[in-house]
Motif scaffolding. Structure first.
Motif, PDB file in Angstrom:
ATOM      1  N   ASP A 398      -0.788  10.420   5.960  1.00 40.71           N
ATOM      2  CA  ASP A 398      -1.078  10.642   7.103  1.00 40.71           C
ATOM      3  C   ASP A 398       0.164  10.570   7.958  1.00 40.71           C
ATOM      4  O   ASP A 398       0.465  11.254   9.070  1.00 40.71           O
ATOM      5  CB  ASP A 398      -2.144   9.756   7.665  1.00 40.71           C
ATOM      6  CG  ASP A 398      -3.386  10.423   7.483  1.00 40.71           C
ATOM      7  OD1 ASP A 398      -3.649  11.566   6.612  1.00 40.71           O
ATOM      8  OD2 ASP A 398      -4.590   9.881   7.911  1.00 40.71           O
ATOM      9  N   VAL A 399       1.202   9.516   7.560  1.00 41.12           N
ATOM     10  CA  VAL A 399       2.325   9.455   8.425  1.00 41.12           C
ATOM     11  C   VAL A 399       3.501   9.671   7.519  1.00 41.12           C
ATOM     12  O   VAL A 399       3.635   9.013   6.335  1.00 41.12           O
ATOM     13  CB  VAL A 399       2.475   7.841   9.004  1.00 41.12           C
ATOM     14  CG1 VAL A 399       3.712   7.755   9.586  1.00 41.12           C
ATOM     15  CG2 VAL A 399       1.524   7.791   9.835  1.00 41.12           C
ATOM     16  N   SER A 400       4.403  10.549   7.929  1.00 43.73           N
ATOM     17  CA  SER A 400       5.629  10.822   6.948  1.00 43.73           C
ATOM     18  C   SER A 400       6.791  10.207   7.718  1.00 43.73           C
ATOM     19  O   SER A 400       6.818   9.843   8.794  1.00 43.73           O
ATOM     20  CB  SER A 400       5.869  12.331   7.092  1.00 43.73           C
ATOM     21  OG  SER A 400       5.861  13.051   8.164  1.00 43.73           O
ATOM     22  N   LEU A 508       3.989  -1.947   3.239  1.00 44.54           N
ATOM     23  CA  LEU A 508       4.160  -1.112   4.483  1.00 44.54           C
ATOM     24  C   LEU A 508       5.246  -0.287   4.374  1.00 44.54           C
ATOM     25  O   LEU A 508       5.259   0.817   5.182  1.00 44.54           O
ATOM     26  CB  LEU A 508       4.356  -2.190   5.566  1.00 44.54           C
ATOM     27  CG  LEU A 508       3.221  -2.998   6.105  1.00 44.54           C
ATOM     28  CD1 LEU A 508       3.431  -4.036   7.100  1.00 44.54           C
ATOM     29  CD2 LEU A 508       1.932  -2.289   6.465  1.00 44.54           C
ATOM     30  N   GLY A 509       6.262  -0.383   3.612  1.00 45.25           N
ATOM     31  CA  GLY A 509       7.421   0.773   3.531  1.00 45.25           C
ATOM     32  C   GLY A 509       7.266   1.552   2.417  1.00 45.25           C
ATOM     33  O   GLY A 509       7.987   2.377   2.047  1.00 45.25           O
ATOM     34  N   ARG A 514      -1.680   3.721   2.355  1.00 48.44           N
ATOM     35  CA  ARG A 514      -2.121   4.471   3.402  1.00 48.44           C
ATOM     36  C   ARG A 514      -1.718   3.925   4.571  1.00 48.44           C
ATOM     37  O   ARG A 514      -1.862   4.625   5.861  1.00 48.44           O
ATOM     38  CB  ARG A 514      -3.695   4.172   3.230  1.00 48.44           C
ATOM     39  CG  ARG A 514      -4.327   2.865   3.399  1.00 48.44           C
ATOM     40  CD  ARG A 514      -5.760   2.913   3.382  1.00 48.44           C
ATOM     41  NE  ARG A 514      -6.140   2.826   1.905  1.00 48.44           N
ATOM     42  CZ  ARG A 514      -7.015   3.704   1.464  1.00 48.44           C
ATOM     43  NH1 ARG A 514      -7.567   4.689   2.070  1.00 48.44           N
ATOM     44  NH2 ARG A 514      -7.384   3.528   0.007  1.00 48.44           N
ATOM     45  N   PHE A 515      -1.218   2.691   5.048  1.00 49.97           N
ATOM     46  CA  PHE A 515      -0.802   2.248   5.989  1.00 49.97           C
ATOM     47  C   PHE A 515       0.899   2.489   6.261  1.00 49.97           C
ATOM     48  O   PHE A 515       1.449   1.906   7.195  1.00 49.97           O
ATOM     49  CB  PHE A 515      -1.055   0.736   6.313  1.00 49.97           C
ATOM     50  CG  PHE A 515      -2.524   0.414   6.375  1.00 49.97           C
ATOM     51  CD1 PHE A 515      -3.068   0.905   7.277  1.00 49.97           C
ATOM     52  CD2 PHE A 515      -3.057  -0.079   5.071  1.00 49.97           C
ATOM     53  CE1 PHE A 515      -4.711   0.525   7.253  1.00 49.97           C
ATOM     54  CE2 PHE A 515      -4.345  -0.237   5.180  1.00 49.97           C
ATOM     55  CZ  PHE A 515      -5.089  -0.041   6.254  1.00 49.97           C
ATOM     56  N   PHE A 516       1.383   3.125   5.473  1.00 53.46           N
ATOM     57  CA  PHE A 516       2.972   3.322   5.522  1.00 53.46           C
ATOM     58  C   PHE A 516       3.290   4.068   7.006  1.00 53.46           C
ATOM     59  O   PHE A 516       2.596   4.962   7.510  1.00 53.46           O
ATOM     60  CB  PHE A 516       3.339   4.408   4.520  1.00 53.46           C
ATOM     61  CG  PHE A 516       4.551   4.915   4.855  1.00 53.46           C
ATOM     62  CD1 PHE A 516       5.732   4.266   4.589  1.00 53.46           C
ATOM     63  CD2 PHE A 516       4.930   6.277   5.191  1.00 53.46           C
ATOM     64  CE1 PHE A 516       7.144   4.641   4.521  1.00 53.46           C
ATOM     65  CE2 PHE A 516       6.474   6.773   5.361  1.00 53.46           C
ATOM     66  CZ  PHE A 516       7.462   5.804   5.160  1.00 53.46           C
ATOM     67  N   ASN A 517       4.357   3.550   7.461  1.00 52.47           N
ATOM     68  CA  ASN A 517       4.655   3.740   8.874  1.00 52.47           C
ATOM     69  C   ASN A 517       6.125   3.417   9.070  1.00 52.47           C
ATOM     70  O   ASN A 517       6.347   2.170   9.185  1.00 52.47           O
ATOM     71  CB  ASN A 517       3.949   3.378  10.024  1.00 52.47           C
ATOM     72  CG  ASN A 517       4.146   3.964  11.310  1.00 52.47           C
ATOM     73  OD1 ASN A 517       5.359   4.035  11.649  1.00 52.47           O
ATOM     74  ND2 ASN A 517       3.380   4.289  12.087  1.00 52.47           N
ATOM     75  N   SER A 522      10.274  -1.101   9.785  1.00 48.18           N
ATOM     76  CA  SER A 522      11.459  -1.385  10.373  1.00 48.18           C
ATOM     77  C   SER A 522      11.310  -2.757  11.301  1.00 48.18           C
ATOM     78  O   SER A 522      12.316  -3.008  11.599  1.00 48.18           O
ATOM     79  CB  SER A 522      11.721   0.037  11.254  1.00 48.18           C
ATOM     80  OG  SER A 522      11.856   0.851  10.461  1.00 48.18           O
ATOM     81  N   SER A 523      10.203  -2.645  12.038  1.00 50.45           N
ATOM     82  CA  SER A 523       9.847  -3.772  12.666  1.00 50.45           C
ATOM     83  C   SER A 523      10.035  -5.158  12.182  1.00 50.45           C
ATOM     84  O   SER A 523      10.131  -6.199  12.864  1.00 50.45           O
ATOM     85  CB  SER A 523       8.668  -3.561  13.538  1.00 50.45           C
ATOM     86  OG  SER A 523       8.691  -2.779  14.392  1.00 50.45           O
TER      87      SER A 523
END
Length: 790
Positions: A398-400, A508-509, A514-517, A522-523
């Motif tokens: 969903d997030v690229s 997360l990376g 599914r939660f990749f962003n 980066s945060s």
């Protein structure tokens, strides 16, 4: 009849669709023996945007068993959702595929029924069983809830087989459940044989071997099967022989067969699912517990950990000896077979591997024999908390976007130093998540927030809600659990909690999550960069030099030599000042409570940072240092150097150790270098010249610019083929070879003379120069004056 409340540990989990809905099956280990829990008529659920309800209903066309319900949940795009409920899970997944073809997305349809049932009840592995109907060892339609303090007493058996070179079954050994048993193919030796010290039973046919194994499992009923390459070799070969001789391999409880699956991304890699029993491979278990060895062969690991092994030669000498014992001395082969089982059992005991595996299952929510699985473990913890905050999970993809940089690595200052102190941030990435409230839900809520006082700034434009988030609380719970485990000296639990916490940033990376962003990861990582740079400034303001830093560690030269106690006091004082600075700064500038904590780690009395080969620039992730360990003994620590890497020869590793020791002790090194080079060229170190490298792909895939190990492997298999032996390297693996005047040659087919110039120029010289050049000396300067070795 309803059972009294009972606690158990989930061994295996399965599901099946029936006419009455989905049925979930859990096998538990309990204090009263194994129990099978059956949960019938379970409903599966996925989610869809509420605005698409008419389109979904049109696709359903009155399909029975599927129902749509309004829910107080939203997507990450803040769209309201409906729940899509199905009495059968396969029906739900079929619907998901059909809707996808029409551009309609179902969220969370990929979560299987057992995982959905457990995660939504915050159950990981240890459970309490309440109510239900009892029928023997089976409990139907009971209630399960977490039992976090329960730990099982598992019945474990170590299994090993011996075969011909072509995987024909010779014998099966079992050690565990109070038994030491070997089943041997063939007739017992004539005459009165000495008592072998274990049960040795002869079988007339391979079929009988399998039948005896099936009967043993039925009688002794272990919870856990362990071995070395257990699934990829022993169980796979047992299944191959069972199929060949048309007899079922009934290793599961209730006489169930093994359910085999292949790994889509790893050619030839298989998974074995065994009803009611957990299959644990010792190699994977050690790796998951962060053990490292140059070689994970049973011989090497047992020699390293136990101080003994059972080696009888290389792979072909060993096979020849196995064949000889099978023909001429079957009791000796039985001893050899059982010894493997005993070594594996002792390794598991020494490393407390079963304790770690149980704690890991209780920490992650993964089945005990599932290694890896960081993304699945993250989802197990995150999804139920996210639902309670009013959101459904996005889908993979969903997030690229590109991910974030990794950990910050400072440029190093090469050279030899006295008194270098290392400070290390405790669980850096988890502490950043806790402190700066980094969270997927928090990012969604924060981006919609209009009040700047209600958010915490992240990196790359991210802002996080101060009030609504999940991951900081999950991380805090794991952190506090680890601190408690340390106080209780429960190292397996502490390790399991640490590994899970530290996996969150990587998850997360990962685009597979599914939660990749990129804003999320980066945060964390870029905040780490910022922290390391600020820490360097704080240290240098105290009058010390930072000579290197890597992700969460900073290396500080104290500018003169200090005794160990004095250096420790300086390091602790620096840590206290930095921690106080973070507390004050974050409270005053962002109104945040700091969970950042830097600690004193090590004092190196002497420390060496090498240059990058061929340059005067300092290297990264490579250093050596002399320190005093907890026993008061001097010890040299190596990181990233040849002595710590398995792809360099023992010749190079021994040379590097000796040279560093002399440098750190301020002893003359010149004659050591000359003498080592002379003895190498004279053939006195020939036993140290062996390269051992891994073929990471099929041999046929090495076409252009084949590396030395591939060329050696081709020669080896040509030699094996000429002797009508099985080919060893077609599918990869490890190979040992030496460099000769004809190029790389494998040990089993060594014909040419050794290329000593190669070892001098490619093994010794690079190591010597990386140490000596910063000291204005070189390998060539020392050796060319000694008879022109080159």
């Amino acid at each position: 009849m309803a059972p009294t409340s009972q606690q158990g540990f989930i061994l295996t989990r399965h599901w099946r669709d029936t006419r009455n809905g989905t049925e979930i099956e859990f096998w538990l280990a309990t204090d009263d023996g194994p129990r099978k829990v059956r949960l019938t008529s379970q409903t599966s659920v996925a989610f869809a945007e509420a605005g698409l309800r008419p389109a979904i209903e049109a696709q359903l066309s009155g399909a029975p068993g599927i129902e749509l319900r309004d829910l107080p949940l939203k997507t990450f795009d803040n769209e309201p959702v409906v729940g899509v409920y199905s009495s059968q899970y396969k029906q739900l997944t079929a619907l998901e595929r059909g809707l996808r073809e029409h551009g309609i997305k179902l969220y969370e349809a990929d979560i299987r029924p057992p995982e959905r049932y457990l995660m939504e009840r915050f159950i990981t592995a240890s459970v309490q069983v309440d109510g239900g109907a009892v029928n023997g060892a089976a409990i139907t339609d009971c209630k399960l809830k977490p039992a976090p303090d329960y730990r099982p007493a598992l019945r474990m058996v170590s299994l090993d087989i011996e075969t011909s070179a072509f995987e024909d079954l010779y014998s099966i050994a079992l050690e565990g459940c109070g038994q030491r048993q070997v089943y041997m193919l063939g007739r017992a030796p004539e005459g009165t044989a000495a008592d072998p010290g274990f049960d040795l039973e002869y079988c007339a046919t391979p079929r009988q071997l399998i039948e005896k194994l099936n009967a043993w499992f039925h009688t002794h009923d272990p919870d856990v099967i362990v071995g070395w390459s257990l699934v990829q070799f022993d169980l796979r070969v047992l299944q191959k022989n069972a199929d060949k001789h048309k007899v079922p391999l009934l290793l599961g409880r209730e006489g169930k067969t093994v359910d085999w699956r292949t790994h889509q991304a790893r050619d030839g890699y298989v998974f074995a699912s065994i009803a009611g029993r957990v299959a644990i491979d010792g190699i994977e278990a050690l790796r998951s517990a962060s053990w490292t060895f140059p070689s994970f062969s049973l011989e090497n690991v047992s020699q390293t950990m136990l101080g003994e092994g059972k080696d009888i030669g290389d792979a072909y000498d060993k096979m020849a000896e196995i064949e000889r014992r099978f023909r001429e001395d079957k009791p000796a082969l039985a001893h050899y077979n059982l010894k493997d089982c005993e070594l594996v059992t002792r390794i598991f005991d020494k490393a407390r591997l079963m304790d770690f595996i149980v704690e890991r299952a209780n920490v992650t929510g993964l089945q005990a024999d599932q290694f890896g699985g960081s993304i699945a473990a993250f989802s197990h913890h995150y999804l139920p908390r996210m639902h309670r905050e009013g959101y459904v999970a996005p889908s993979v993809g969903d997030v690229s976007g590109s991910s974030s940089p990794g950990g910050f690595v400072m440029d190093s200052k090469p050279g030899l130093y006295d008194s270098v102190v290392v400070l290390d941030y405790k669980s850096l990435y988890p502490s950043i998540i806790r402190t700066f409230l980094v969270d997927p839900v928090g990012l969604v809520v924060g981006q919609a927030e209009r009040d700047p006082e209600a958010v915490v700034p992240g990196m790359r434009g991210a802002v996080f809600s101060r009030a609504k988030h999940c991951l900081p609380a999950i991380t805090t719970q794991l952190w506090e659990g680890r601190d408690a485990a340390k106080r209780q000296k429960n190292e397996p639990l502490s390790q399991a909690l640490k590994l899970l916490m530290n996996s969150f940033c990587g998850v997360l990376g990962s685009p597979d999550c599914r939660f990749f962003n990129p804003q999320l990861v980066s945060s964390v990582t870029l905040r780490g960069h910022e922290m390391m740079k600020l820490t360097r400034v704080l240290v240098e303001e105290e009058g010390y030099d930072v000579i290197y830093g890597d992700t969460d560690s900073i290396f500080i030269w104290l500018r003169k030599e200090y005794a160990n106690d004095a250096a420790l006091a300086i390091g602790q004082g620096l840590a206290d000042k930095i921690n106080a600075w973070w507390r004050k700064t974050l409270r005053e500038q962002l109104g945040l409570e700091s969970h950042l904590e830097i600690e004193f780690d090590t004092h190196f009395q002497r420390f060496f940072m090498p240059t990058i080969r061929g340059t005067d620039m300092g290297s990264k992730k490579r250093y050596a240092g002399l320190t005093v360990n907890g026993k008061g003994e001097e010890e040299v620590i190596y990181r990233g150097l040849e002595v710590a890497r398995s792809d360099w020869t023992p010749l190079a590793q021994q040379f590097q150790r000796g040279l560093f020791l002399r440098i750190f002790k301020a002893e003359p090194y010149e004659e050591y270098v000359r003498d080592y080079a002379r003895k190498t060229a004279a053939g006195e170190f020939d036993e140290l010249l062996v390269y051992r490298k891994r073929l990471r792909q099929r041999l046929e895939d090495y076409q252009v610019n084949a590396p030395p190990q591939a060329r050696a492997a081709r020669l080896a298999d040509e030699f094996n083929k000429s002797l009508r032996r099985p080919l060893r390297y077609q599918n990869g693996g490890w190979i040992s070879y030496v460099m000769t005047t004809s190029g790389p040659e494998p040990l089993e087919a060594l014909r040419s003379t050794i290329d000593y110039e190669h070892y001098l120029s490619k093994q010794l010289q690079p190591i010597a120069d990386s140490i000596l050049l910063p000291m204005h000396d070189s390998f060539a300067n020392l050796t060319t004056a000694q008879g022109n070795l080159f």
